[in-house]
Structure formats: C-alpha cells, structure tokens
Design a protein around this motif. Structure first.
Motif, PDB file in Angstrom:
ATOM      1  N   ALA A 138      38.290  36.787  35.837  1.00 14.14           N
ATOM      2  CA  ALA A 138      38.743  38.260  36.162  1.00 14.14           C
ATOM      3  C   ALA A 138      37.646  39.001  35.806  1.00 14.14           C
ATOM      4  N   GLU A 139      36.790  39.003  34.862  1.00 10.87           N
ATOM      5  CA  GLU A 139      35.534  39.828  34.623  1.00 10.87           C
ATOM      6  C   GLU A 139      34.790  39.953  35.772  1.00 10.87           C
ATOM      7  N   ASN A 140      34.460  38.654  36.590  1.00 12.32           N
ATOM      8  CA  ASN A 140      33.759  38.529  37.868  1.00 12.32           C
ATOM      9  C   ASN A 140      34.323  39.430  39.021  1.00 12.32           C
ATOM     10  N   LEU A 141      35.740  39.136  39.056  1.00 18.31           N
ATOM     11  CA  LEU A 141      36.325  39.919  40.012  1.00 18.31           C
ATOM     12  C   LEU A 141      36.533  41.525  39.961  1.00 18.31           C
ATOM     13  N   PHE A 142      36.903  41.790  38.506  1.00 18.04           N
ATOM     14  CA  PHE A 142      37.219  43.216  38.622  1.00 18.04           C
ATOM     15  C   PHE A 142      36.532  43.842  37.539  1.00 18.04           C
ATOM     16  N   LYS A 143      35.463  43.401  36.892  1.00 17.00           N
ATOM     17  CA  LYS A 143      34.794  44.137  35.921  1.00 17.00           C
ATOM     18  C   LYS A 143      35.645  44.942  34.798  1.00 17.00           C
ATOM     19  N   THR A 144      36.344  44.085  34.101  1.00 12.88           N
ATOM     20  CA  THR A 144      37.549  44.527  33.320  1.00 12.88           C
ATOM     21  C   THR A 144      37.145  45.500  32.211  1.00 12.88           C
ATOM     22  N   THR A 145      35.870  45.052  31.820  1.00 15.05           N
ATOM     23  CA  THR A 145      35.330  46.068  30.738  1.00 15.05           C
ATOM     24  C   THR A 145      35.000  47.427  31.299  1.00 15.05           C
ATOM     25  N   ALA A 146      34.835  47.598  32.523  1.00 16.06           N
ATOM     26  CA  ALA A 146      34.926  49.139  33.019  1.00 16.06           C
ATOM     27  C   ALA A 146      36.143  49.686  33.490  1.00 16.06           C
ATOM     28  N   LEU A 147      37.343  49.036  33.646  1.00 13.95           N
ATOM     29  CA  LEU A 147      38.288  49.709  34.218  1.00 13.95           C
ATOM     30  C   LEU A 147      38.844  50.640  33.489  1.00 13.95           C
ATOM     31  N   LYS A 148      39.272  51.729  34.099  1.00 10.03           N
ATOM     32  CA  LYS A 148      40.192  52.883  33.471  1.00 10.03           C
ATOM     33  C   LYS A 148      41.535  52.756  33.963  1.00 10.03           C
ATOM     34  N   ALA A 149      42.482  53.423  33.194  1.00  4.28           N
ATOM     35  CA  ALA A 149      44.012  53.211  33.487  1.00  4.28           C
ATOM     36  C   ALA A 149      44.112  53.973  35.089  1.00  4.28           C
ATOM     37  N   GLY A 150      45.158  53.214  35.780  1.00  4.06           N
ATOM     38  CA  GLY A 150      45.214  53.422  37.137  1.00  4.06           C
ATOM     39  C   GLY A 150      45.503  52.490  38.048  1.00  4.06           C
ATOM     40  N   ARG A 151      45.560  52.846  39.328  1.00  4.27           N
ATOM     41  CA  ARG A 151      45.754  51.753  40.290  1.00  4.27           C
ATOM     42  C   ARG A 151      44.319  51.489  41.174  1.00  4.27           C
ATOM     43  N   TYR A 152      44.115  50.306  41.602  1.00  2.00           N
ATOM     44  CA  TYR A 152      43.120  49.960  42.360  1.00  2.00           C
ATOM     45  C   TYR A 152      43.616  48.980  43.525  1.00  2.00           C
ATOM     46  N   GLN A 153      42.842  49.203  44.619  1.00  2.00           N
ATOM     47  CA  GLN A 153      43.600  48.421  45.831  1.00  2.00           C
ATOM     48  C   GLN A 153      42.219  47.714  46.410  1.00  2.00           C
ATOM     49  N   SER A 154      42.408  46.481  46.794  1.00  2.00           N
ATOM     50  CA  SER A 154      41.126  45.779  47.618  1.00  2.00           C
ATOM     51  C   SER A 154      41.781  44.959  48.715  1.00  2.00           C
ATOM     52  N   GLN A 155      40.896  44.896  49.903  1.00  2.00           N
ATOM     53  CA  GLN A 155      41.547  44.086  50.865  1.00  2.00           C
ATOM     54  C   GLN A 155      40.554  42.951  51.089  1.00  2.00           C
ATOM     55  N   GLY A 156      41.154  41.769  51.265  1.00  2.00           N
ATOM     56  CA  GLY A 156      40.301  40.550  51.033  1.00  2.00           C
ATOM     57  C   GLY A 156      40.307  40.043  52.809  1.00  2.00           C
ATOM     58  N   HIS A 157      39.496  39.187  53.172  1.00  2.00           N
ATOM     59  CA  HIS A 157      39.310  38.478  54.362  1.00  2.00           C
ATOM     60  C   HIS A 157      40.913  38.073  54.980  1.00  2.00           C
ATOM     61  N   ASP A 158      41.647  37.761  54.156  1.00  2.00           N
ATOM     62  CA  ASP A 158      42.931  37.337  54.600  1.00  2.00           C
ATOM     63  C   ASP A 158      43.870  38.781  55.134  1.00  2.00           C
ATOM     64  N   GLY A 159      43.282  39.707  54.881  1.00  2.01           N
ATOM     65  CA  GLY A 159      43.935  40.957  55.645  1.00  2.01           C
ATOM     66  C   GLY A 159      44.893  41.592  54.438  1.00  2.01           C
ATOM     67  N   LEU A 160      45.254  40.887  53.445  1.00  5.29           N
ATOM     68  CA  LEU A 160      46.342  41.167  52.469  1.00  5.29           C
ATOM     69  C   LEU A 160      45.639  42.367  51.403  1.00  5.29           C
ATOM     70  N   PHE A 161      46.451  43.418  51.125  1.00  6.51           N
ATOM     71  CA  PHE A 161      46.095  44.284  50.183  1.00  6.51           C
ATOM     72  C   PHE A 161      46.338  43.817  48.658  1.00  6.51           C
ATOM     73  N   LEU A 162      45.171  43.691  47.949  1.00  5.24           N
ATOM     74  CA  LEU A 162      45.428  43.372  46.436  1.00  5.24           C
ATOM     75  C   LEU A 162      45.564  44.537  45.439  1.00  5.24           C
ATOM     76  N   VAL A 163      46.632  44.824  44.622  1.00  2.00           N
ATOM     77  CA  VAL A 163      46.697  45.847  43.861  1.00  2.00           C
ATOM     78  C   VAL A 163      46.783  45.386  42.597  1.00  2.00           C
ATOM     79  N   LEU A 164      45.695  46.163  41.820  1.00  2.00           N
ATOM     80  CA  LEU A 164      45.722  45.721  40.207  1.00  2.00           C
ATOM     81  C   LEU A 164      45.938  47.411  39.690  1.00  2.00           C
TER      82      LEU A 164
END
Length: 161
Positions: A30-56
C-alpha cells in the motif's frame, strides 16, 4: 555415518503469525502504491493499463492510523455499491495494513455471527487480507502508483457509464 541425509522439516508458522506477516506485507504494498504517509482526507482516482478507474477514499486521517476505502469506479447492479471494495485500516506506527471488511454495511458480525470461534475469525481475516495482498499486487502490475493518483473534487460523483 549414513550416506543419506534426512531433510529437515520446515518450521511451522501459526495462522496468527501468517496474518501478522500479511499485515506487514500489505503495508509495504500500500505504501508503494499510494504513499499512505502523505495522504490527506478526500478522494483519489487512478487509471491503470486495464482501463479501469481505481478509487481510493481516504475517510479519516489520525495521528497513527488511516481509514481507507479502495474500490473501482464500478457499481454492483444488485446493491448499487462499488464492487469490489475493501475498507482498510493502516497503522502508521507499526507499519501494518488490514482489511476491516469488504462490503458496505457488512461487519464481521454479519458474516461470521456474534460469537465466532477464534479459528473461524482468524481464517476470515486471513482470506480478506490475502485478497487485499493479491489485489495490491495486481494494481502494481497495472501501473497504479503515487504519481497516477489524482485528487478528485469533493462534489464530483464518479460513476461508470
């Protein structure tokens, strides 16, 4: 002296030790993917090679813990909720990351009953956290990374067409 060497048995690991190891490995992923130590409250989104939108969704940020919800921008046609989804608690001080539950409104009591045995409870935790471990590995393979996680405006509702 015998010319045959008897293979030594591997040390056995308890289910609880395995679970604690998964918590640590999930934190690293999780730390490698999201840098959890730097996250602030809110919504984040990322699109991968598979075309699906990931929501954190970063639900809560405390001094030593984070409450997260990880899902795709897809809705289950039956429940109308994001599926798959995992509610995650990150312990920053001990560098552990665990899944608390996988479905909206379903706590462990809903799945296991009010008084599950320790074996059943640990087994359930092992399955949920093994799922998270594999999912985080898949997300890494699909190209999700801290630089692909974009913060989404608070009033924007994400739904797939």
């Amino acid at each position: 002296m015998s010319r045959f060497i008897r293979p030594m048995a591997l040390p056995r690991i308890s289910r609880l030790s395995w679970l604690m190891g998964l918590y640590g490995e999930n934190f690293e992923r999780a730390e490698n993917l999201f840098k959890t130590t730097a996250l602030k409250a809110g919504r984040y989104q990322s699109q991968g090679h598979d075309g699906l939108f990931l929501v954190l969704d970063v639900i809560e940020v405390h001094a030593y813990t984070l409450e997260l919800k990880l899902s795709y921008d897809m809705l289950d046609p039956v429940s109308g909720q994001p599926d798959p989804s995992a509610f995650i608690r990150v312990y920053l001080d001990t560098q552990q990351c665990e899944v608390t539950h996988c479905y909206v409104g379903r706590q462990w009591q809903d799945v296991l009953g009010l008084r599950p045995s320790t074996k059943v409870l640990v087994g359930h935790r092992l399955r949920m956290n093994s799922f998270l471990n594999k999912w985080l590995d898949y997300l890494d393979i699909q190209g999700h990374a801290p630089h692909t996680m974009l913060r989404v405006a608070e009033n924007l509702l994400l739904t797939s067409a």
